[in-house]
Write a protein that holds these residues in place. Structure first.
Motif, mmCIF file in Angstrom:
data_model
loop_
_atom_site.group_PDB
_atom_site.id
_atom_site.type_symbol
_atom_site.label_atom_id
_atom_site.label_comp_id
_atom_site.label_asym_id
_atom_site.label_seq_id
_atom_site.Cartn_x
_atom_site.Cartn_y
_atom_site.Cartn_z
ATOM 1 N N ASP A 75 0.801 -1.152 0.005
ATOM 2 C CA ASP A 75 0.093 0.092 -0.087
ATOM 3 C C ASP A 75 0.836 1.270 0.031
ATOM 4 O OD1 ASP A 75 -2.195 -1.564 0.076
ATOM 5 O OD2 ASP A 75 -2.575 -1.270 2.265
ATOM 6 N N TRP A 76 1.777 1.356 0.803
ATOM 7 C CA TRP A 76 2.936 2.485 0.943
ATOM 8 C C TRP A 76 3.480 2.774 -0.559
ATOM 9 C CZ3 TRP A 76 7.984 2.194 -0.177
ATOM 10 C CH2 TRP A 76 8.904 3.436 0.257
ATOM 11 N N ALA A 77 3.861 1.647 -1.202
ATOM 12 C CA ALA A 77 4.533 1.865 -2.496
ATOM 13 C C ALA A 77 3.582 2.136 -3.544
ATOM 14 C CB ALA A 77 5.180 0.421 -2.943
ATOM 15 N N ALA A 78 2.397 1.492 -3.436
ATOM 16 C CA ALA A 78 1.408 2.067 -4.265
ATOM 17 C C ALA A 78 1.124 3.498 -4.287
ATOM 18 C CB ALA A 78 0.230 1.329 -4.201
ATOM 19 N N GLY A 79 0.979 4.119 -2.995
ATOM 20 C CA GLY A 79 0.653 5.497 -2.913
ATOM 21 C C GLY A 79 1.983 6.250 -3.202
ATOM 22 N N ARG A 80 3.149 6.031 -3.074
ATOM 23 C CA ARG A 80 4.270 6.616 -3.914
ATOM 24 C C ARG A 80 3.941 6.609 -5.277
ATOM 25 N NH1 ARG A 80 9.070 4.946 -3.852
ATOM 26 N NH2 ARG A 80 10.072 6.795 -3.987
ATOM 27 N N ALA A 81 3.705 5.358 -5.737
ATOM 28 C CA ALA A 81 3.559 5.457 -7.356
ATOM 29 C C ALA A 81 2.437 6.362 -7.721
ATOM 30 C CB ALA A 81 3.305 3.851 -7.806
ATOM 31 N N ALA A 82 1.253 6.333 -6.888
ATOM 32 C CA ALA A 82 -0.110 7.468 -7.335
ATOM 33 C C ALA A 82 0.766 8.962 -7.377
ATOM 34 C CB ALA A 82 -1.021 7.142 -6.585
ATOM 35 N N GLU A 83 1.633 9.139 -6.571
ATOM 36 C CA GLU A 83 2.212 10.435 -6.729
ATOM 37 C C GLU A 83 3.240 10.713 -7.526
ATOM 38 O OE1 GLU A 83 3.130 11.172 -2.488
ATOM 39 O OE2 GLU A 83 1.016 11.063 -1.882
ATOM 40 N N GLY A 84 3.588 9.781 -8.426
ATOM 41 C CA GLY A 84 4.543 9.921 -9.571
ATOM 42 C C GLY A 84 5.911 9.422 -9.138
ATOM 43 N N GLU A 85 5.809 8.611 -8.143
ATOM 44 C CA GLU A 85 7.306 7.982 -7.597
ATOM 45 C C GLU A 85 7.193 6.517 -7.770
ATOM 46 O OE1 GLU A 85 9.243 10.126 -4.029
ATOM 47 O OE2 GLU A 85 7.453 10.522 -3.819
ATOM 48 N N ARG A 86 7.346 6.065 -8.878
ATOM 49 C CA ARG A 86 6.901 4.842 -9.186
ATOM 50 C C ARG A 86 8.490 3.928 -9.458
ATOM 51 N NH1 ARG A 86 3.209 1.189 -11.007
ATOM 52 N NH2 ARG A 86 3.906 -0.422 -12.733
ATOM 53 N N PRO A 87 8.669 2.956 -8.285
ATOM 54 C CA PRO A 87 9.978 2.368 -8.954
ATOM 55 C C PRO A 87 9.939 1.346 -10.145
ATOM 56 C CG PRO A 87 8.702 1.053 -7.206
ATOM 57 C CD PRO A 87 8.034 2.280 -7.455
ATOM 58 N N ALA A 88 11.275 1.546 -10.722
ATOM 59 C CA ALA A 88 11.380 0.521 -11.919
ATOM 60 C C ALA A 88 11.458 -0.866 -11.482
ATOM 61 C CB ALA A 88 12.491 0.800 -12.637
ATOM 62 N N LEU A 89 11.770 -1.225 -10.395
ATOM 63 C CA LEU A 89 12.016 -2.618 -9.938
ATOM 64 C C LEU A 89 11.898 -2.707 -8.203
ATOM 65 C CD1 LEU A 89 13.161 -5.404 -10.756
ATOM 66 C CD2 LEU A 89 15.645 -4.704 -10.456
ATOM 67 N N VAL A 90 11.517 -3.926 -7.907
ATOM 68 C CA VAL A 90 11.369 -4.133 -6.490
ATOM 69 C C VAL A 90 12.084 -5.388 -6.240
ATOM 70 C CG1 VAL A 90 9.613 -4.680 -4.539
ATOM 71 C CG2 VAL A 90 8.960 -3.126 -6.440
ATOM 72 N N PHE A 91 13.080 -5.194 -5.044
ATOM 73 C CA PHE A 91 13.888 -6.419 -5.039
ATOM 74 C C PHE A 91 13.906 -6.509 -3.366
ATOM 75 C CE2 PHE A 91 18.217 -8.541 -4.880
ATOM 76 C CZ PHE A 91 17.694 -9.394 -5.565
ATOM 77 N N GLY A 92 14.702 -7.822 -2.820
ATOM 78 C CA GLY A 92 14.660 -7.843 -1.408
ATOM 79 C C GLY A 92 15.853 -8.970 -1.440
ATOM 80 N N VAL A 93 16.594 -8.547 -0.347
ATOM 81 C CA VAL A 93 17.748 -9.776 -0.186
ATOM 82 C C VAL A 93 17.476 -10.557 1.172
ATOM 83 C CG1 VAL A 93 19.325 -8.372 -1.219
ATOM 84 C CG2 VAL A 93 19.325 -8.000 1.002
ATOM 85 N N ARG A 94 16.448 -10.173 2.049
ATOM 86 C CA ARG A 94 16.390 -10.963 3.302
ATOM 87 C C ARG A 94 15.055 -11.763 3.151
ATOM 88 N NH1 ARG A 94 15.789 -6.476 7.893
ATOM 89 N NH2 ARG A 94 16.166 -8.471 9.262
ATOM 90 N N GLU A 95 15.369 -13.137 3.942
ATOM 91 C CA GLU A 95 14.349 -14.072 3.943
ATOM 92 C C GLU A 95 12.999 -13.454 4.302
ATOM 93 O OE1 GLU A 95 12.518 -17.921 3.401
ATOM 94 O OE2 GLU A 95 14.557 -17.191 2.752
ATOM 95 N N MET A 96 12.845 -12.767 5.493
ATOM 96 C CA MET A 96 11.536 -12.439 5.888
ATOM 97 C C MET A 96 11.187 -11.282 5.091
ATOM 98 S SD MET A 96 11.391 -14.567 8.590
ATOM 99 C CE MET A 96 12.063 -15.470 9.513
ATOM 100 N N ALA A 97 11.603 -10.812 4.083
ATOM 101 C CA ALA A 97 10.947 -9.777 3.606
ATOM 102 C C ALA A 97 10.607 -9.937 2.228
ATOM 103 C CB ALA A 97 12.012 -8.684 3.274
ATOM 104 N N GLN A 98 10.506 -11.463 1.856
ATOM 105 C CA GLN A 98 10.162 -12.121 0.488
ATOM 106 C C GLN A 98 8.748 -11.769 0.210
ATOM 107 O OE1 GLN A 98 12.489 -12.066 -1.853
ATOM 108 N NE2 GLN A 98 13.997 -11.803 -0.434
ATOM 109 N N GLU A 99 7.963 -11.901 1.109
ATOM 110 C CA GLU A 99 6.569 -11.784 0.811
ATOM 111 C C GLU A 99 6.082 -10.388 0.875
ATOM 112 O OE1 GLU A 99 3.808 -14.120 3.215
ATOM 113 O OE2 GLU A 99 5.119 -15.191 4.187
#
Length: 783
Positions: A75-99
């Protein structure tokens, strides 16, 4: 001239953890993104961001967002995207962050793994079931909720077995079991005593892992790693060699099996780390992860394949920066090995040989986190490691031997030190000798009631279930649990946020040791911290949740139940009032009845109670005005209830009510939340109902009950609609009260309503509710 477009952004969810290895991985991931012209934005929990300055310094921006709540992150990322701050790529290196990574990529329509596929592999038994259904060899496994279910699985299968958490990392709580006698220690070592756990058949065979990257949605193997572990009962990895020294035929078979399994599991993005055994019957797959392996594999792989950029390969593929990645991946040319230090338990007095190791020319990385004065705990999980050496060499055999030699050349002199574990606990809850403050984990889940609950001014259908855990070295060392209901003004998300901030503050300031050697009160720092939080405006539900977790931890470490830690009388058997919400039938089975009133049908209900032999507690929830009281007074006088709770909205009527009902204890409940409120209730009504969710926990409630006792007031112990753990927590005060109204969990859980229950105080911490039968007259209750 038009402005240049903003640079594309990598959103790195979960950043890095506080361990050196996790920071190193996150910094590499950020640096390889920036090398490709990507702006980098890191998210993590606020305290971890503060504790990992190297990660935030490497990134262009950092924001506190809790990856443990995947929906919130999306939801936080979608809110940023709605304001024009849309990432090109989403990634994570930690096990507990993968979901959270998968949920966010899915919400933004970016490359990623399906959220359902990630949830499946993060739940070990679900992953095993999916692999077995796809035709891959898997050990028999069962999800168990208690020792009896585990014993039944042992009786039905051939041993030995392994007990492990359903969802975990670093081998925390993983223990080999050879028979029923080993079960108590294994279950006590689980990180979370309340959660379901797994028992599965032990697999005999060499252990390996497969490291790789998805290219164009297909898995591409980069290496097979040989693993070495310390002897059972625990399964702590002590070394890795990459590539594994196996035959070409075996390597091809392993690669084919793993790539087929990843495809069957519908995984398609990022990196992967798949564990397996080579057995006499063939390949048996273990756990599957969509991140790079631990154990410094992220440093070993680029040495073996010179020029390889693990994270950069993912970025290039996802962003279309390379036309033919499979052809351009660097080939393997050499070998590497990692070895961990495993000094004996005790207090370190001297370390020799370290300088020669860390300056050795073949060393790719070396770290040692203990020195003179530090205490080395027993090795039960990866979190207990104290250092490592990573080396490069021409062949796997040379790398393995060099790593072993260098680690063996460092000598530790230790002296014995008493590492006290709580009575009846092994490992998990004790966290013996583990330095540092605990990690705080908060979860929130909406939960429907088992049936509607109606009182004078509202009907309740759902609550928010909140759980706060204190975790050290992968083990739960303290736990709190409450529910929040918006009808009472309890905002679940706001309480969770408040509780998390408060718990992190207390974790940094409260002494987490046992009863200290100077004999001072181990609860005093917690009490002071909670009193300051109350003065600062932190809400009572958040304070109660945090107090539960920290008192649970203190009691576990002291080896006693909470009531004994606080010097309270033993609760004994908790005899319940039978609460009857408005509109429900009134049972006439002799139990004390707590009848909810305050509606249009009060007169009829009261008339129906005439002649009922059971003690009556009538609760109007401030539903009556002066006219209602005058109309109902004759009936109330005839009924002569044992307790009249919160009868009227206007406290000026209370003296007349007490005079009209001389044999009835009048108690106030609504709005009684502080010591001043409690004093008012005692002075005007002659009694009070204490609810921990209003007072902020046991400690402030205890002060109010002590004052009420000294003034001869009536004392009732109440609750909201709360989970069994919160009810058992409140029941620690039952020995100080005249009446116990602690049945709110019957609407929240599947527990069957009973007239009374005991508390099982055989284990340290917060006792559990024990639904044992009523003892016969004159017979002691054995729990």
């Amino acid at each position: 001239m038009s402005a240049a477009p903003p640079p594309r952004e990598l959103l790195l969810i979960g950043g890095g953890g506080e361990m050196t290895l996790s920071v190193d991985v996150a910094v590499q991931a950020v640096e390889q993104a920036r090398a490709r012209g990507l702006r980098t934005h890191v998210t993590n929990r606020a305290d971890t961001l503060a504790a990992t300055p190297a990660v935030t310094a490497a990134a262009d921006a950092a924001t506190a967002v809790d990856f443990a709540r995947p929906g919130d992150t999306a939801d936080w990322a979608a809110g940023r995207a709605a304001e024009g701050e849309r990432p090109a790529l989403v990634f994570g290196v930690r096990e507990m962050a993968q979901e959270a990574v998968a949920a966010t990529a899915d919400a933004l329509g970016l490359p990623g793994n399906p959220p359902a596929a990630v949830r499946r592999i993060r739940t070990k038994d679900a992953c095993r079931a999916a692999l077995a259904a796809a035709g891959f060899r898997q050990p028999a496994v069962r999800v168990c909720r208690d020792a009896s279910e585990a014993r039944a699985f042992l009786a039905a299968t051939a041993g030995p077995w392994v007990v492990k958490p359903r969802d975990g990392a670093d081998s925390a709580g993983v223990r080999k079991v050879t028979g029923p006698d080993d079960l108590p220690a294994a279950l006590a070592g689980l990180p979370d005593r309340e959660a379901p756990f797994l028992v599965e058949e032990f697999v005999e065979g060499g252990e390996f892992s497969v490291e790789g990257v998805f290219v164009g949605g297909s898995p591409r193997v980069l290496a097979v790693t040989a693993k070495e572990k310390l002897p059972p009962p625990h399964f702590v990895e002590i070394g890795h060699v990459l590539p594994a020294d196996i035959s070409e035929e075996t390597r091809r078979s392993v690669e084919e099996t793993v790539t087929a399994a990843l495809t069957a599991l519908e995984l398609r993005f990022g990196l992967f780390h798949v564990e397996l055994w080579l057995t006499a019957e063939g390949i048996v797959l273990g756990e599957v992860h969509v991140r790079i392996g631990g154990g410094w594999i992220h440093r070993m792989l680029p040495h073996v394949r010179p020029g390889l950029e693990l994270y950069g390969t993912v970025y290039d593929d996802a962003l279309g920066l390379s036309v033919d990645l499979p052809a351009t991946l660097p080939a393997p040319e050499r070998a590497a090995a990692a070895r961990y230090f495993a000094p004996p338990e005790g207090r370190v007095t001297a370390v020799t040989g370290w300088d020669a190791v860390r300056t050795h020319p073949a060393v790719l990385h070396a770290e040692l986190r203990v020195g003179p004065g530090d205490v080395v705990p027993g090795f039960r999980s990866g979190g207990d490691r104290v250092g490592a050496v990573v080396v490069g060499a021409a062949t796997p055999a040379e790398a393995r031997e060099l790593a072993r030699e260098l680690v063996a050349s460092v000598r530790f002199t230790v002296e014995p030190v008493e590492i006290v574990e709580p009575v009846g606990a092994v490992g998990a809850d004790a966290a013996p000798g583990v330095p540092g403050r605990p990690e705080v984990c908060v979860d929130l889940e909406p939960r429907a009631l088992t049936s509607s609950f109606r009182i004078s001014h509202m009907t309740i259908e759902t609550v928010d279930h909140l759980r706060l855990r204190l975790v050290q070295a992968g083990r739960t060392v303290g736990e709190g649990e409450i529910t929040a209901d918006s009808g009472y003004g309890q905002d679940g998300p706001a309480i969770a946020a408040e509780a998390e901030v408060l718990a992190r503050t207390l974790a940094a300031t409260c002494d987490d040791a046992h009863h200290r050697a100077d004999g001072s009160d181990p609860v005093a720092p917690l009490r002071a911290g909670l009193e300051k939080a109350a003065a600062d405006g932190v809400g009572a539900p958040a304070r109660m949740l945090v107090e539960m977790a920290f008192l649970d931890r203190a009691a576990r470490r002291a080896g006693v139940p909470v009531w004994r830690l606080l010097g309270l009388p033993e609760p004994g058997r908790v005899r319940l009032l039978h609460t009857v919400p408005i509109g429900e039938d009134i049972p006439l089975d002799g139990r004390p009845l707590k009848i909810k009133l305050g509606g249009a049908d009060d007169e009829r209900i009261l008339r129906s109670l005439l002649g009922v032999p059971a003690p009556l507690i009538l609760d109007a929830n401030r539903g009556w005005d002066r006219q209602d009281w005058e109309r109902l007074r004759p009936l109330l006088a005839e009924l002569a209830p044992a307790v009249l709770e919160d009868p009227v909205r206007d406290p000026a009527l209370l003296p007349a009510i007490r005079a009209a009902l001389p044999g009835t204890a009048v108690v106030l409940d609504e709005g009684i939340a502080t010591a001043d409120d409690a004093s008012f209730a005692v002075g005007t009504a002659g009694g009070l109902n204490v609810k921990l969710m209003r007072f902020g926990g046991i400690l402030p409630a205890l002060d109010a009950l002590t004052d009420a006792t000294e003034r001869g007031a009536a004392r009732m112990l109440g609750c909201f609609l709360e989970p069994p753990r919160a009810i058992a927590y409140a029941a620690q005060l039952a020995g100080l009260c005249d009446w116990s109204d602690l049945d709110g969990h019957f609407w929240v859980s599947d527990d069957r309503p009973v007239p009374s229950y005991g508390l099982d105080s055989s284990a340290p911490g917060i006792p559990r509710i024990a639904y044992t039968p009523e003892p016969a007259r004159g017979e002691a209750l054995a729990i």
